[in-house]
Design a protein around this motif. Structure first.
Motif, PDB file in Angstrom:
ATOM      1  N   GLU A 279       4.995   0.776 -10.084  1.00 26.52           N
ATOM      2  CA  GLU A 279       4.923  -0.309  -9.103  1.00 26.52           C
ATOM      3  C   GLU A 279       4.717  -1.661  -9.796  1.00 26.52           C
ATOM      4  OE1 GLU A 279       2.787  -1.328  -4.850  1.00 26.52           O
ATOM      5  OE2 GLU A 279       1.906   0.220  -6.104  1.00 26.52           O
ATOM      6  N   LYS A 561       1.589   0.042  -0.016  1.00 26.20           N
ATOM      7  CA  LYS A 561       2.693   0.376  -0.933  1.00 26.20           C
ATOM      8  C   LYS A 561       3.726  -0.737  -0.898  1.00 26.20           C
ATOM      9  CE  LYS A 561       3.867   4.617   0.542  1.00 26.20           C
ATOM     10  NZ  LYS A 561       2.767   5.150   1.374  1.00 26.20           N
ATOM     11  N   THR A 562       4.438  -0.888  -2.009  1.00 30.37           N
ATOM     12  CA  THR A 562       5.517  -1.872  -2.029  1.00 30.37           C
ATOM     13  C   THR A 562       6.753  -1.205  -1.467  1.00 30.37           C
ATOM     14  OG1 THR A 562       4.576  -2.934  -3.936  1.00 30.37           O
ATOM     15  CG2 THR A 562       6.882  -3.373  -3.524  1.00 30.37           C
TER      16      THR A 562
END
Length: 576
Positions: A279, A561-562
Motif C-alpha cells: 500500500e 483501505k486504499t
C-alpha cells in the motif's frame, strides 16, 4: 570591566613585539586603554602579523600611539597617511556601526593573512565571544549557505516495525544532527523500559505514546545535510490505522525510501495482502514520488546474517509489484542492504556485505541528479499543519514559485489576503524561499481557526482553482464488490482530506490501448480504469493533472483501505 577585557591584548603584544618596550610603556598603555578602548586592539592587529619579527615595526607602533593621542583630541582631522586611519574614526561612532565595520575592513585583512582578519574584527568587548566561537565555525557558516543547497524531502515508508524511525535516527546520528550524549540518554531510558533496540527511533518519535508502543503515529520531521544537498527526513507511520498521516507525509516528498525488513517472517507479513509494504509503495507513487530507494533493513539479524540469497529473494518478490504500481525498475528503483540498528551501509560501506558493490545510502542520496523545479511559476503552498505562536503559523512544502518576506498572498479557497511576517526553512530563518523547501510561515491577516490543512497559499495574480465537482480518471486497486454511482469514499488530494461521492461513471478505459468505451458503464470493479465525475462535500483546491501534477493526483480510501488512485482531468463549473 574595560581594563580586564583589554588586558589580554597587552599580553599578546608582550609576546609578539619587543617585551622591553612594552615593559616601559605598560603604565602608559593601561591609561590609554581606558581612554580609547575600541581601537587599541585594532591597531595592534594590523601591525603584528605583517611584521615578521621585524624591528622596524616597533618604531611604527610608537608613532601610531602618538597619532592616536592626537586623533582622540581632534577627530575632525583626517589622518589619511596612517594605515589605521579608518579605525581611528570609529572612536566617536555608536556601537552597532562599530560591529558592522570589521566587515568593511575584511578585504584588506584577507590579503594580509587570516590571522589579521580575525583580530581586526575583535573589538574589545567582543573579544571573549570571538574566541569562544572560533573552534566551531560550522554552525554560523552553514546557515547563509543553506538555501543554496538543493532541498530534497525524503519520506521513509514501509510496513510497521520495518525500522523506518531507527534508520532515520541512525542517519541523524551519523550526519551529526543528534549528539552522542542525547542518544546515550535515550539508550538508558529505553533500557529501563526493556526496549533497548528502540533508542535510535526516539530521535524521531518524540511523543510518549509513540515511544511506549514503538509505533510512529504522526509524520516525524528532521533534517540533515550532505556536501551538495539539504535533506528533510519525513518519517511516515507504518501502521495501517495511520495511513492518512502517511499520505500527508508522502505528498511533501520528492523521494521515497521503502524500508523492508529482511528478517524471516517479517518481510512476508509486510508484503502479503493486508501488509503495508504494497500500500505504501502505491501511495508514494500516487503522491508523485518519482524515485524509490528500497532499503532491505535488518540484514544483521541472526536469521539473515547478510545473506545474498535472502536479499535477492526480497528483491524478486518486490520488483514485479513495484513495476505494476508504475515504477520503472531500471530507472526509478534502487535496492540496497543495510542495518538501521548498527548503521552498517548507511554512511560507510561494511565488510559484512562484500557482495554489495554500490554506494552506501547517504552517499547515494548525494549522488542523485538534481530535480528540476521552476521558481518562476505561480506560488502554490499546500498547508500541512497550522498552530498559534505569536500569530498564525502554517507549515507546508512550497510546490512551485517563490515566497519572500512581507509578500502579500491569498489563502484559497476562502480568499483571505494574508501577509508573510517571517519565513523559516527547516527552522532556519530566511528572507525568501524557492520550490521544494519545507516552510514555516508566520502570517498576518488571518486567524488560526480560519485555516484547515489542505488550504493553499497562492499569489493574487494567479489563484489556484477551487470547486466541488471534477472529472477524473480512476484506477480501482482493491475493492471486494462493485462500485456504482452514489458510492462514497474519502478523497486525499495533496494535503487535503475530504469526503467525496462518485456521482456518475462516464466511461471505461482500456488499460492496454487507452481506448474509451462508447457506452456508460453501470459499475466498475477491481483492476478496472474508468473516468468518473466526483463531487466533494465541501469546496477544495485542486488543479488538473496536466497543468499541475502535484495538485492533480489523488487517492480514494474507504474502511481503512486504499481503494483507488486517480488524476484530475477537468474541473466542472458549479451550476447555480
Amino acid at each position: 570591566m574595560d581594563p580586564r577585557d583589554t588586558a589580554p591584548d597587552s599580553w599578546e603584544q608582550e609576546d609578539d613585539l619587543e617585551a622591553t618596550i612594552d615593559g616601559q610603556l605598560e603604565p602608559a598603555f593601561t591609561t590609554l586603554n581606558v581612554n580609547a578602548k575600541p581601537f587599541v586592539p585594532n591597531i595592534n592587529a594590523a601591525e603584528f602579523v605583517p611584521s615578521f619579527a621585524m624591528k622596524a615595526h616597533s618604531e611604527n607602533l610608537n608613532s601610531a600611539v602618538a597619532v592616536e593621542k592626537i586623533s582622540s583630541m581632534e577627530v575632525s582631522e583626517s589622518t589619511a597617511p596612517v594605515e589605521n586611519g579608518d579605525t581611528e574614526m570609529t572612536t566617536e561612532e555608536p556601537w552597532d556601526q562599530k560591529e558592522a565595520e570589521p566587515n568593511e575592513e575584511e578585504p584588506g585583512g584577507g590579503d594580509r593573512g587570516p590571522a589579521v582578519a580575525a583580530t581586526t574584527e575583535e573589538t574589545a568587548p567582543e573579544m571573549m565571544e570571538e574566541e569562544e566561537e572560533t573552534p566551531v565555525p560550522k554552525v554560523p557558516l552553514t546557515q547563509p549557505d543553506a538555501p543554496k543547497k538543493e532541498h530534497i524531502n525524503v519520506v521513509f515508508i514501509g510496513h510497521v516495525d520495518a525500522g523506518k524511525s531507527t534508520i532515520g535516527g541512525q542517519i541523524m546520528y551519523l550526519t551529526g544532527m543528534v549528539d552522542k550524549r542525547t542518544l546515550e540518554k535515550y539508550e538508558r531510558e529505553a533500557k529501563e523500559k526493556n526496549r533497548e533496540t528502540w533508542y535510535l527511533s526516539w530521535a524521531l518519535d518524540t511523543n510518549q505514546e509513540e515511544r511506549d508502543k514503538g509505533k510512529t503515529v504522526e509524520v516525524g520531521r528532521a533534517y540533515f545535510e550532505t556536501d551538495k544537498k539539504h535533506f528533510t527526513i519525513l518519517d511516515a507511520p507504518g501502521h495501517k490505522s495511520f495511513v492518512p498521516n502517511m499520505i500527508g507525509g508522502a505528498s511533501q516528498a520528492d523521494l521515497a525510501v521503502l524500508v523492508i525488513s529482511a528478517r524471516k517472517g517479517e518481510f512476508e507479513t509486510g508484503f502479503e495482502k493486508g501488509g503495508q509494504t504494497r500500500e505504501h509503495a502505491m501511495l508514494a507513487k500516487t503522491a508523485g514520488v518519482k524515485h524509490l530507494i528500497v532499503l532491505v533493513n535488518k540484514m544483521d539479524d541472526p536469521t539473515v546474517n547478510w545473506s545474498l540469497e535472502r536479499y535477492e529473494e526480497c528483491k524478486e518478490k518486490l520488483v514485479p509489484f513495484l513495476k505494476k504500481v508504475g515504477f520503472n525498475p531500471k530507472k526509478d528503483i534502487h535496492f540496497m542492504p543495510c542495518s538501521g540498528l548498527t548503521g552498517a551501509n548507511l554512511k560507510e560501506p561494511t565488510d559484512m556485505c562484500s557482495w554489495y558493490t554500490g554506494l552506501p545510502f547517504i552517499p547515494h542520496l548525494d549522488s542523485l541528479p538534481n530535480f528540476n523545479r521552476s521558481s518562476d511559476g505561480p506560488v502554490r503552498l499546500p498547508i500541512v499543519d497550522k498552530y498559534k505562536d505569536m500569530g498564525t503559523v502554517i507549515l507546508g512544502k512550497l510546490e512551485s514559485g517563490s515566497i519572500s518576506k512581507a509578500q502579500q498572498l491569498v489563502m484559497m479557497p476562502n480568499r483571505h489576503v494574508v501577509e508573510v511576517l517571517s519565513l523559516l526553512s527547516d527552522d532556519v530563518e530566511t528572507d525568501d524561499a524557492g520550490p521544494g523547501e519545507n516552510l514555516k510561515l508566520r502570517l498576518k491577516g488571518i486567524e488560526e481557526e480560519e485555516i484547515l490543512p489542505g488550504f493553499i497559499l497562492c499569489n493574487a495574480e494567479n489563484l489556484c482553482h477551487s470547486g466541488r465537482t471534477f472529472d477524473a480518471q480512476i484506477v480501482i486497486i482493491e475493492h471486494k464488490s462493485i462500485i456504482c454511482p452514489g458510492y462514497n469514499a474519502v478523497l486525499h488530494i495533496h494535503t487535503c482530506i475530504e469526503e467525496v461521492q462518485i456521482t456518475a461513471l462516464i466511461c471505461l478505459v482500456d488499460k492496454k490501448t487507452g481506448e474509451k468505451s462508447k457506452t456508460r458503464p453501470r459499475f466498475v470493479k477491481q483492476d478496472q480504469v474508468c473516468i468518473a465525475r466526483l463531487r466533494t462535500a465541501g469546496t477544495i483546491c485542486l488543479e488538473t493533472f496536466k497543468e499541475f501534477p502535484q495538485m492533480g493526483r489523488f487517492t480514494l480510501r474507504d474502511e481503512g483501505k486504499t481503494i483507488a488512485i486517480g488524476k484530475v482531468l477537468k474541473l466542472v463549473a458549479e451550476r447555480d
